[in-house]
Scaffold this motif. Structure first.
Motif, PDB file in Angstrom:
ATOM      1  N   GLY A  92     -61.826  53.579  31.227  1.00 46.66           N
ATOM      2  CA  GLY A  92     -62.441  52.598  30.346  1.00 46.66           C
ATOM      3  C   GLY A  92     -63.671  53.164  29.661  1.00 46.66           C
ATOM      4  N   ALA A  93     -64.476  53.924  30.427  1.00 47.48           N
ATOM      5  CA  ALA A  93     -65.669  54.544  29.847  1.00 47.48           C
ATOM      6  C   ALA A  93     -65.286  55.595  28.806  1.00 47.48           C
ATOM      7  N   LEU A  94     -64.226  56.354  29.063  1.00 47.35           N
ATOM      8  CA  LEU A  94     -63.749  57.349  28.092  1.00 47.35           C
ATOM      9  C   LEU A  94     -63.360  56.657  26.792  1.00 47.35           C
ATOM     10  N   PHE A  95     -62.664  55.529  26.909  1.00 51.66           N
ATOM     11  CA  PHE A  95     -62.253  54.776  25.721  1.00 51.66           C
ATOM     12  C   PHE A  95     -63.473  54.165  25.044  1.00 51.66           C
ATOM     13  N   GLY A  96     -64.390  53.602  25.860  1.00 51.82           N
ATOM     14  CA  GLY A  96     -65.604  53.019  25.300  1.00 51.82           C
ATOM     15  C   GLY A  96     -66.454  54.034  24.553  1.00 51.82           C
ATOM     16  N   ARG A 111     -70.418  63.287  25.203  1.00 53.29           N
ATOM     17  CA  ARG A 111     -70.823  61.887  25.161  1.00 53.29           C
ATOM     18  C   ARG A 111     -71.126  61.446  26.597  1.00 53.29           C
ATOM     19  N   VAL A 112     -72.256  60.803  26.790  1.00 54.99           N
ATOM     20  CA  VAL A 112     -72.743  60.578  28.148  1.00 54.99           C
ATOM     21  C   VAL A 112     -73.104  59.116  28.372  1.00 54.99           C
ATOM     22  N   ASP A 113     -73.090  58.706  29.644  1.00 56.90           N
ATOM     23  CA  ASP A 113     -73.536  57.370  30.018  1.00 56.90           C
ATOM     24  C   ASP A 113     -74.006  57.399  31.463  1.00 56.90           C
ATOM     25  N   GLU A 131     -72.872  49.897  29.528  1.00 55.90           N
ATOM     26  CA  GLU A 131     -71.716  49.231  30.137  1.00 55.90           C
ATOM     27  C   GLU A 131     -70.421  49.755  29.523  1.00 55.90           C
ATOM     28  N   LEU A 132     -70.205  51.066  29.637  1.00 54.64           N
ATOM     29  CA  LEU A 132     -69.100  51.699  28.910  1.00 54.64           C
ATOM     30  C   LEU A 132     -67.730  51.311  29.438  1.00 54.64           C
ATOM     31  N   SER A 133     -67.580  51.136  30.755  1.00 54.17           N
ATOM     32  CA  SER A 133     -66.263  50.763  31.297  1.00 54.17           C
ATOM     33  C   SER A 133     -65.852  49.390  30.788  1.00 54.17           C
ATOM     34  N   GLY A 134     -66.767  48.425  30.881  1.00 53.68           N
ATOM     35  CA  GLY A 134     -66.474  47.085  30.379  1.00 53.68           C
ATOM     36  C   GLY A 134     -66.275  47.075  28.883  1.00 53.68           C
ATOM     37  N   MET A 135     -67.089  47.822  28.165  1.00 51.19           N
ATOM     38  CA  MET A 135     -66.949  47.890  26.716  1.00 51.19           C
ATOM     39  C   MET A 135     -65.596  48.475  26.335  1.00 51.19           C
ATOM     40  N   GLY A 136     -65.174  49.500  27.080  1.00 49.64           N
ATOM     41  CA  GLY A 136     -63.888  50.129  26.787  1.00 49.64           C
ATOM     42  C   GLY A 136     -62.724  49.169  26.889  1.00 49.64           C
ATOM     43  N   VAL A 137     -62.679  48.392  27.981  1.00 51.42           N
ATOM     44  CA  VAL A 137     -61.535  47.463  28.133  1.00 51.42           C
ATOM     45  C   VAL A 137     -61.671  46.260  27.207  1.00 51.42           C
ATOM     46  N   ALA A 138     -62.917  45.863  26.877  1.00 50.15           N
ATOM     47  CA  ALA A 138     -63.093  44.781  25.905  1.00 50.15           C
ATOM     48  C   ALA A 138     -62.580  45.218  24.535  1.00 50.15           C
ATOM     49  N   TYR A 139     -62.927  46.450  24.139  1.00 51.44           N
ATOM     50  CA  TYR A 139     -62.459  46.959  22.856  1.00 51.44           C
ATOM     51  C   TYR A 139     -60.936  47.122  22.852  1.00 51.44           C
TER      52      TYR A 139
END
Length: 495
Positions: free
Chosen positions: A248-252, A407-409, A437-445
């Motif tokens: 999810g973070a990779l996608f975000g 790209r980092v988080d 919040e990259l994991s959540g952002m990834g699945v939301a997107y």
């Protein structure tokens, strides 16, 4: 115009987050609930699946109330989850037969050792892209089948379900209508053939797990049913995306093309490189997994995990008491004498990729009369950048891909010193997004794209980034990195 929202549930090791993103992709609200870490005298780690489910319902209520929106404005849900953690439950009652066994738990070590002694370790790796290890879900599920009374009998009767946390949540949220997982999570179980894209019957037999106990594997952007969150919504809303948290973070991070790489800095660090449709099998300890399946297209990743990055700062603070706060550590590092050549190799429990030496021990080296407290702290901070560079350089070498930025988080990315150091050592830009919040952002997107709310080519443009660019001469950077390699060589020379 009436605003539309995407709901993300990020179920992680420490707790569960509920997040709302508006139709422009901006984070509107976030709420968290932690759950108990159940650790016994053997060091076995468990979570209560019922507590995780209850917290999932609770954070959805919390975040909607915090945002002050009409529930009917939420168009779709995406779920990201802690990977490898395994749950086994009764199909009819949806009651767990045992607690969730967490990815950190090594109780399946003996099971893996039996398989290794039988000569199957390499075939496991060839099929799954993963080294035979109790870290992954298969040995955890196998342990439940072996040690919990009645599970084998229930399985023979077709009454047992097992899977990762996403599968458990989907089953409960849809009242048993959806028994499914996605490709990213399936690829972390050590039961999934990542070339054939299906459960591997031979591996299931090897671990003693009946094939019909496993969930249907779907695309990460599939329709996974609908939920009213235990009656909180008057009308059910669709679940349109599921991914493991790192994926999810990779996608975000919008790493949707081959050669794009992200690093998540935490207690340890996860570095993940999108290799596109090419399944690259590492010869130096990186693992191969599926990134996701989106729009009917599968993509693979190379992944490297580092045990000690942010935890090194914790050690400097709590054990050595060199600093009182994490922020002070980074400030001291920035103020240290730049001529000092001290290195710290954090081999607290050996060294992982790309060195793989369990007997290596940690050390400070290069200490001179220039070295004081600030310089020792700087060596501890710098080792984070060096270890990430080790993985990125190995990925570049094994994949043949041109890696042009990182790209980092994660929390440590707030350190201006560390991010600049990372860029200087790698010689490429390091990009920090405005939200963590990259994991959540990834699945939301992903859910928003799947539901037709977001346009994939424009949604990521709302994310602002701070770019750190290398400002160190190449010769100096090379000299510093060579010094790190020499320090590691000293740590490895333990005979």
């Amino acid at each position: 115009m009436r605003q539309t929202y995407l709901l993300a549930i990020d179920q992680s090791t420490q707790g569960t987050k509920g997040m709302l993103f508006d139709q422009e992709g901006r984070l509107t609200a976030r709420c968290d609930r932690s759950h108990a870490q159940l650790i016994d005298e053997q060091g076995w780690v468990e979570h209560d699946p019922e507590e995780i489910y209850a917290n999932t319902i609770a954070v959805v209520r919390d975040v909607v109330e915090k945002a002050g929106i009409d529930k009917n404005q939420i168009a779709a849900v995406g779920i990201s989850n802690q990977r490898e953690t395994a749950v086994v439950w009764e199909r009819e009652s949806a009651k767990p037969v045992y607690n969730a066994i967490v990815w950190q738990c090594a109780r399946g070590k003996q099971i893996c050792e039996e398989i290794r002694k039988a000569g199957y370790a390499e075939s496991v790796r060839e099929s799954t892209g993963l080294p035979l290890s109790p870290y992954f879900s298969a040995a955890k599920i196998a342990w439940v089948f072996r040690n919990v009374d009645g599970v084998k009998e229930l399985a023979r009767a077709g009454s047992i379900c097992c899977g990762t946390i996403d599968t458990w949540l989907l089953y409960r949220l849809t009242k048993g209508k959806t028994f499914a997982t996605d490709y990213s999570n399936a690829s972390r179980t050590q039961l999934f053939h990542i070339a054939a894209l299906s459960w591997d019957p031979e591996l299931c037999k090897l671990f003693g797990i009946p094939l019909d106990c496993l969930a249907q594997v779907r695309s990460s952007d599939d329709y996974f049913g609908e939920t009213d969150f235990d009656g909180y919504f008057e009308s059910p809303i669709p679940i349109h995306a599921v991914m493991g948290d790192s994926h999810g973070a990779l996608f975000g991070q919008n790493c949707r093309e081959p050669g794009l790489v992200k690093a998540t800095y935490g207690t340890g660090s996860s570095v993940m490189l999108n290799t596109g449709d090419e399944r690259i099998m590492s010869q130096n300890g990186l693992v191969t997994s599926l990134a996701w399946c989106m729009g009917g297209k599968v993509q693979y990743v190379l992944e490297g995990n580092i045990n000690y990055t942010g935890s090194v700062i914790g050690w400097l603070k709590n054990d050595l008491q060199f600093v009182q706060t994490v922020q002070e550590a980074h400030e001291l590092a920035a103020a240290a004498n730049p001529l000092d050549k001290t290195y710290f190799v954090p081999a607290f429990t050996g060294l992982g990729a790309p060195y793989w030496d369990s007997a290596a021990t940690g050390l400070f080296t290069g200490i001179t009369r220039l070295t004081g407290r600030a310089e020792l702290v700087k060596a501890g901070v710098d080792c984070i950048a060096y270890q990430v560079a080790d993985i990125v350089n190995l990925m570049r070498e094994e994949s043949g891909l041109a890696i042009r930025e990182l790209r980092v988080d994660g929390g440590p990315t707030e350190s201006t010193y560390l991010m600049q150091r990372q860029s200087d050592i790698l010689g490429i830009p390091v990009c920090v997004p405005q939200w963590q919040e990259l994991s959540g952002m990834g699945v939301a997107y992903a859910a928003g794209i799947s539901a037709g709310i977001y346009e994939p080519e424009t949604i990521f443009s709302c994310v602002e980034r701070t770019d750190y660019r290398c400002n160190m001469p190449q010769e100096e950077s090379r000299e510093l990195y060579n010094g790190w390699k020499q320090a590691v060589k000293t740590a490895l020379n333990h005979e």
